[in-house]
Scaffold this motif. Structure first.
Motif, mmCIF file in Angstrom:
data_model
loop_
_atom_site.group_PDB
_atom_site.id
_atom_site.type_symbol
_atom_site.label_atom_id
_atom_site.label_comp_id
_atom_site.label_asym_id
_atom_site.label_seq_id
_atom_site.Cartn_x
_atom_site.Cartn_y
_atom_site.Cartn_z
ATOM 1 N N SER A 34 0.845 -1.202 0.000
ATOM 2 C CA SER A 34 0.000 0.000 0.000
ATOM 3 C C SER A 34 0.878 1.249 0.000
ATOM 4 O O SER A 34 2.073 1.188 0.305
ATOM 5 C CB SER A 34 -0.900 0.000 1.234
ATOM 6 N N ASN A 35 0.300 2.360 -0.346
ATOM 7 C CA ASN A 35 1.055 3.620 -0.316
ATOM 8 C C ASN A 35 1.569 3.924 1.082
ATOM 9 O O ASN A 35 2.664 4.486 1.249
ATOM 10 C CB ASN A 35 0.168 4.771 -0.797
ATOM 11 N N LYS A 36 0.795 3.561 2.083
ATOM 12 C CA LYS A 36 1.204 3.834 3.464
ATOM 13 C C LYS A 36 2.495 3.086 3.796
ATOM 14 O O LYS A 36 3.425 3.656 4.389
ATOM 15 C CB LYS A 36 0.079 3.426 4.406
ATOM 16 N N LEU A 37 2.556 1.790 3.408
ATOM 17 C CA LEU A 37 3.773 1.013 3.678
ATOM 18 C C LEU A 37 4.953 1.521 2.837
ATOM 19 O O LEU A 37 6.088 1.570 3.315
ATOM 20 C CB LEU A 37 3.512 -0.468 3.393
ATOM 21 N N LEU A 38 4.670 1.866 1.588
ATOM 22 C CA LEU A 38 5.740 2.383 0.732
ATOM 23 C C LEU A 38 6.327 3.668 1.297
ATOM 24 O O LEU A 38 7.544 3.872 1.307
ATOM 25 C CB LEU A 38 5.209 2.629 -0.683
ATOM 26 N N PRO B 22 -8.934 -3.799 -11.446
ATOM 27 C CA PRO B 22 -10.075 -3.055 -11.991
ATOM 28 C C PRO B 22 -10.427 -1.792 -11.202
ATOM 29 O O PRO B 22 -10.848 -0.783 -11.772
ATOM 30 C CB PRO B 22 -11.214 -4.082 -11.939
ATOM 31 N N ASN B 23 -10.226 -1.828 -9.892
ATOM 32 C CA ASN B 23 -10.550 -0.645 -9.095
ATOM 33 C C ASN B 23 -9.313 0.163 -8.678
ATOM 34 O O ASN B 23 -9.405 1.077 -7.863
ATOM 35 C CB ASN B 23 -11.339 -1.054 -7.851
ATOM 36 N N GLY B 24 -8.133 -0.232 -9.202
ATOM 37 C CA GLY B 24 -6.919 0.513 -8.917
ATOM 38 C C GLY B 24 -6.245 0.128 -7.621
ATOM 39 O O GLY B 24 -5.196 0.683 -7.282
ATOM 40 N N LYS B 25 -6.839 -0.793 -6.865
ATOM 41 C CA LYS B 25 -6.236 -1.224 -5.600
ATOM 42 C C LYS B 25 -5.141 -2.246 -5.866
ATOM 43 O O LYS B 25 -5.121 -2.918 -6.903
ATOM 44 C CB LYS B 25 -7.301 -1.843 -4.687
#
Length: 450
Positions: free
Chosen positions: A84-88, A119-122
């Motif tokens: 996730s962006n948070k971990l990155l 499909p949802n960008g996740k």
């Protein structure tokens, strides 16, 4: 089993031919390919300028690689990581979300990673019944495996370029230092040469040097400076060779053009060989240094023997030995004696005797072709304890006495700078007189100076 799909980016991010090229490269990876992820990352770091990657982008790639388990990347293993962006952000040293997104786009543009958007960008992974990942959406690291050899070659080329640039900068620094110091030496040593022209050439070349020059520009400027260096060095080298030649000639006395027997006898006294007349016959001459009187020359005797040196005194009459040394230093350039020759004479003889030697050479300047070479020769003899200023000064003093028609006895000498006239009438000056002691006169007579 992971399936790789050629997907378009999620959301407003556009598709490009570069993304398609990266996806094709990932498909062409060999099935048995295996690379060390940290070794390849080191190559990417070295070649970052050639790849167009930024420091922040490499920090994010470092974080992405840390989410892949194991130290090796294989074509058979899962190469998609989905943090996730948070971990990155946490592993990328806390950069802002906007900075993260911007530099993730740089990694994609450089072809270092491929986006596998859901499909949802996740970003997530779908697992099968056995717990194995069947499908993952995130960042595909397969371009790193496919392009590992390319990255290695780019890193080697970047290291070679860095070494060449460093060598060019070293050459530039050495050339600039050498040229400036050689020009200064030529000017200070009064070496004949177009020093103003050399300095103008140097300033013109250096003025074209940018603040951050590329290596090609640096090489071109260094090449011009090396040509200038060769010209300046050749000028100095030619002069030094001519000086050495003059010194060698003076050592064999071929450069002294003198028919005066007094000065010739002085010159002979500076060697350990030669003959002189004593009483009614001739005898082999012994070392003049051992035969010299043990007394020291006085400043008055030196000034009587070498009156020309007084014309170079800038502080009025010469009253002390340091005044004589200062006057000799002023007279030196007019005689063609370089600063190095003068300094060497001072170090070997001492400042007083070096000044006496220069004053004696000045007194006979019209009879010596190379004054600088002659001084170097006398300095070398003094270094070997084969030269003394005493016979040189005595010969000059004797020559003056003979010219005045005076005996070797004591005659009163007026103070320096004072003229005189006898009582017989105006316009008749007293002949210049020299004051020497009876002991000195006796020594001169006994040694053949009369």
């Amino acid at each position: 089993m992971i399936t790789h799909l050629a997907t378009t980016p999620f959301g407003a991010r556009p598709m490009s031919l570069g993304l398609i090229s990266s996806q094709l490269t990932a498909k062409e990876v060999k099935k048995d390919a295996t690379v060390s992820k940290w070794r390849v990352f080191g190559d990417i770091r070295e070649a970052k300028d050639a790849l167009g990657a930024t420091d922040r982008a490499l920090a994010i790639l470092d974080a992405l690689l840390s989410f892949h388990r194991g130290d090796e990347l294989t074509a058979q293993g899962g190469l998609v990581v989905f943090p996730s962006n948070k971990l990155l952000i946490r592993r990328a040293n806390g950069m802002s979300p906007a900075t993260l997104r911007r530099h993730l786009a740089v990694l994609v543009t450089c072809g270092l990673v491929i986006r596998r958007d859901s499909p949802n960008g996740k970003r997530y992974a779908r697992k099968g019944q056995n717990g194995e990942i069947e499908q993952a959406y995130g960042f595909d690291l397969s371009p790193i495996v496919a392009r590992a050899e390319e990255f290695e070659n780019l890193a080697a080329a970047a290291q070679a370029e860095q070494k060449a640039f460093k060598l060019a900068k070293e050459r530039l620094t050495i050339c600039r230092r050498d040229i400036v110091k050689m020009i200064d030496a030529g000017i200070n040593e009064s070496v004949p040469g177009n020093w103003r022209g050399f300095l103008t050439r140097y300033e013109t070349i250096v003025s074209r040097l940018p603040r951050t020059p590329p290596r090609q520009v640096l090489d071109a400027i260094v090449a011009e400076l090396e040509e200038l260096w060769a010209d300046v060095h050749e000028t100095l080298e030619t002069f030094v060779k001519s000086e050495d030649s003059n010194a060698n000639e003076s050592h064999s006395d071929r450069h002294i053009q003198n028919s005066n027997p007094d000065f010739n006898s002085t010159d002979e006294s500076e060697h350990r060989y030669g003959k002189i007349n004593e009483a009614s016959g001739s005898a082999e001459k012994t070392d003049n240094v051992r035969n010299l009187p043990k007394r020291e020359l006085t400043l008055g005797v030196v000034l009587n023997a070498c009156p020309e040196i007084a014309n170079f005194s800038r502080s009025g009459p010469i009253r002390m030995w340091r005044d004589l040394a200062a006057a000799a230093d002023v007279a030196r350039p007019t005689m063609g004696i370089s600063p190095s020759a003068w300094q060497e004479a001072v170090e070997v003889m001492g400042p007083d005797k070096a000044a006496v030697t220069v004053a004696a050479i000045l007194q006979r300047a019209d009879q010596i072709n190379s004054k600088g070479g002659y001084l170097r020769t006398l300095t070398e003899r003094a270094r070997n304890d084969q030269f003394s200023v005493w016979p040189m000064v005595m010969a000059l003093l004797n020559a003056r006495m003979e010219r005045m028609g005076s005996a070797a006895g004591a005659v009163e000498m007026p103070e320096r700078g004072q003229g005189g006239s006898d009582g017989g009438g105006a316009g008749h000056e007293k002949p210049t007189s020299i004051e020497i002691s009876s002991a000195l006169a006796k020594t001169m007579k006994g040694k053949g100076w009369k």
